[in-house]
Design a protein around this motif. Sequence first.
Motif, PDB file in Angstrom:
ATOM      1  N   LEU A  14       0.819  -1.213   0.000  1.00  0.00           N
ATOM      2  CA  LEU A  14       0.000   0.000   0.000  1.00  0.00           C
ATOM      3  C   LEU A  14       0.854   1.265   0.000  1.00  0.00           C
ATOM      4  O   LEU A  14       0.368   2.350  -0.337  1.00  0.00           O
ATOM      5  CB  LEU A  14      -0.924   0.010   1.219  1.00  0.00           C
ATOM      6  CG  LEU A  14      -1.935  -1.149   1.310  1.00  0.00           C
ATOM      7  CD1 LEU A  14      -2.770  -1.024   2.569  1.00  0.00           C
ATOM      8  CD2 LEU A  14      -2.823  -1.186   0.073  1.00  0.00           C
ATOM      9  N   GLY A  38       1.033   3.682  -3.044  1.00  0.00           N
ATOM     10  CA  GLY A  38      -0.078   4.559  -3.415  1.00  0.00           C
ATOM     11  C   GLY A  38       0.339   6.020  -3.429  1.00  0.00           C
ATOM     12  O   GLY A  38       1.147   6.470  -2.615  1.00  0.00           O
ATOM     13  N   PHE A  53      -8.433  -2.000  -1.547  1.00  0.00           N
ATOM     14  CA  PHE A  53      -7.400  -2.911  -2.032  1.00  0.00           C
ATOM     15  C   PHE A  53      -7.909  -4.339  -1.969  1.00  0.00           C
ATOM     16  O   PHE A  53      -8.897  -4.645  -1.299  1.00  0.00           O
ATOM     17  CB  PHE A  53      -6.107  -2.763  -1.218  1.00  0.00           C
ATOM     18  CG  PHE A  53      -6.214  -3.198   0.224  1.00  0.00           C
ATOM     19  CD1 PHE A  53      -5.781  -4.453   0.618  1.00  0.00           C
ATOM     20  CD2 PHE A  53      -6.720  -2.352   1.190  1.00  0.00           C
ATOM     21  CE1 PHE A  53      -5.861  -4.857   1.940  1.00  0.00           C
ATOM     22  CE2 PHE A  53      -6.804  -2.733   2.524  1.00  0.00           C
ATOM     23  CZ  PHE A  53      -6.374  -3.999   2.902  1.00  0.00           C
ATOM     24  N   ILE A 113      -3.723  -2.605  -4.965  1.00  0.00           N
ATOM     25  CA  ILE A 113      -4.565  -1.411  -4.863  1.00  0.00           C
ATOM     26  C   ILE A 113      -5.584  -1.420  -5.994  1.00  0.00           C
ATOM     27  O   ILE A 113      -5.231  -1.499  -7.174  1.00  0.00           O
ATOM     28  CB  ILE A 113      -3.710  -0.131  -4.919  1.00  0.00           C
ATOM     29  CG1 ILE A 113      -2.777  -0.069  -3.699  1.00  0.00           C
ATOM     30  CG2 ILE A 113      -4.610   1.110  -4.960  1.00  0.00           C
ATOM     31  CD1 ILE A 113      -1.826   1.117  -3.713  1.00  0.00           C
ATOM     32  N   PRO A 160      -7.218   3.741  -5.973  1.00  0.00           N
ATOM     33  CA  PRO A 160      -6.227   4.572  -5.266  1.00  0.00           C
ATOM     34  C   PRO A 160      -6.849   5.652  -4.389  1.00  0.00           C
ATOM     35  O   PRO A 160      -6.319   5.961  -3.312  1.00  0.00           O
ATOM     36  CB  PRO A 160      -5.420   5.197  -6.420  1.00  0.00           C
ATOM     37  CG  PRO A 160      -5.573   4.232  -7.546  1.00  0.00           C
ATOM     38  CD  PRO A 160      -6.958   3.683  -7.420  1.00  0.00           C
TER      39      PRO A 160
END
Length: 362
Positions: free
Chosen positions: A159, A162, A299, A340, A343
């Motif tokens: 993550l 992102g 996600f 993801i 986003p």
Amino acid sequence: MEFMRYDLQLFADAGTLVNGTAGYVNAETGAVTQFSGVNTLSPEMKDFYDTELLENARIEMFYAQFAKRQALPARHGGKVEWRKFNTFARASKLQEGVIPTGQKFGVTTVSGSIDQYGTYTSITDKLELRAYDDVIMGATEEMGASAAETQEALIRDALLVGTNVLYCDNIEKATGNAKSTPTSCATMGASDTDGYSLLTPSMINKAVTIMKKNRVPRINGRYYAVIHPSVAHDLRECEGWIEAHKYARPEELFNGEIGELHGVRFIENVFAPVLGGSTYQNKSSGVTYATYFFGKDGFGIIDPEGGALQMIIHDKGEIGGPLNQFSTIGYKFETNGATILYPERILRVMSVSSFSATDAVN
């Protein structure tokens, strides 16, 4: 008087295979055959240790609670696709008698692939026999913690790529007045001179506003955030947090919840990112922290058939060499970490804390 002698063995009906403590015993000859590998650990004990591993893993897992899960059937390769429909623009005013131009409709795909992870430990026969504690149980519990930490780290690191990021304002610690607005970790303060880029109730309100503007759907009517204990420490000392929790006792819905503010429920997690180095250290050369704010299905995690977290124990009689000198306890699983999907539904809020100078990168 004539006595009759009976061979009591004639009445025995044990057969040639009796389950003994060391193997299969031939009741007629006394010969012992070693247990085969699949029978070394009884199904009841196998189920027990599996349960212990999974329960110990689950209590340490926080990020996975908010994932959209995608099944991967066996013999279907190691990759899956998530599909999402494109949105439409607003309608325009119609002109009498004129057919308007239709909008394009399509599907966007996001793919993820799995890898396998695992580890084990060996325990000698002497330790297993002489130790005061149940070493198999102890190893199982620690393996559960290791499995949870591995999966948490894989998710949180995935993550981190992102690009939806908010940097907390530099403020005066005593007054809360803003001093500057950082645009990177290197411009975030952690001193009286530079100010402190703390996660405050004001910054939480700003994060929620961003998510609302991006039309991020909620989870059970709330947004959720996973926060490091060092960041939670500073937040708990803020007046806004104290006032919000003076009388409220929100029901805990997810593992690790510590409270709610501005429509966000907070999950405390020691594995939340503590970042440093040239990329993430703050202006005072200390660490920074990432608090992930989640909306619904931000996600995805792959659930591979046959590849879920699995406890594996090999008894010393099965794997311990010619002298049965050790057993092994371990686990393995397959995962994509995290992929993801939307986003805008994952907002990474970067901050410092009172512990930035002393906390180690994790």
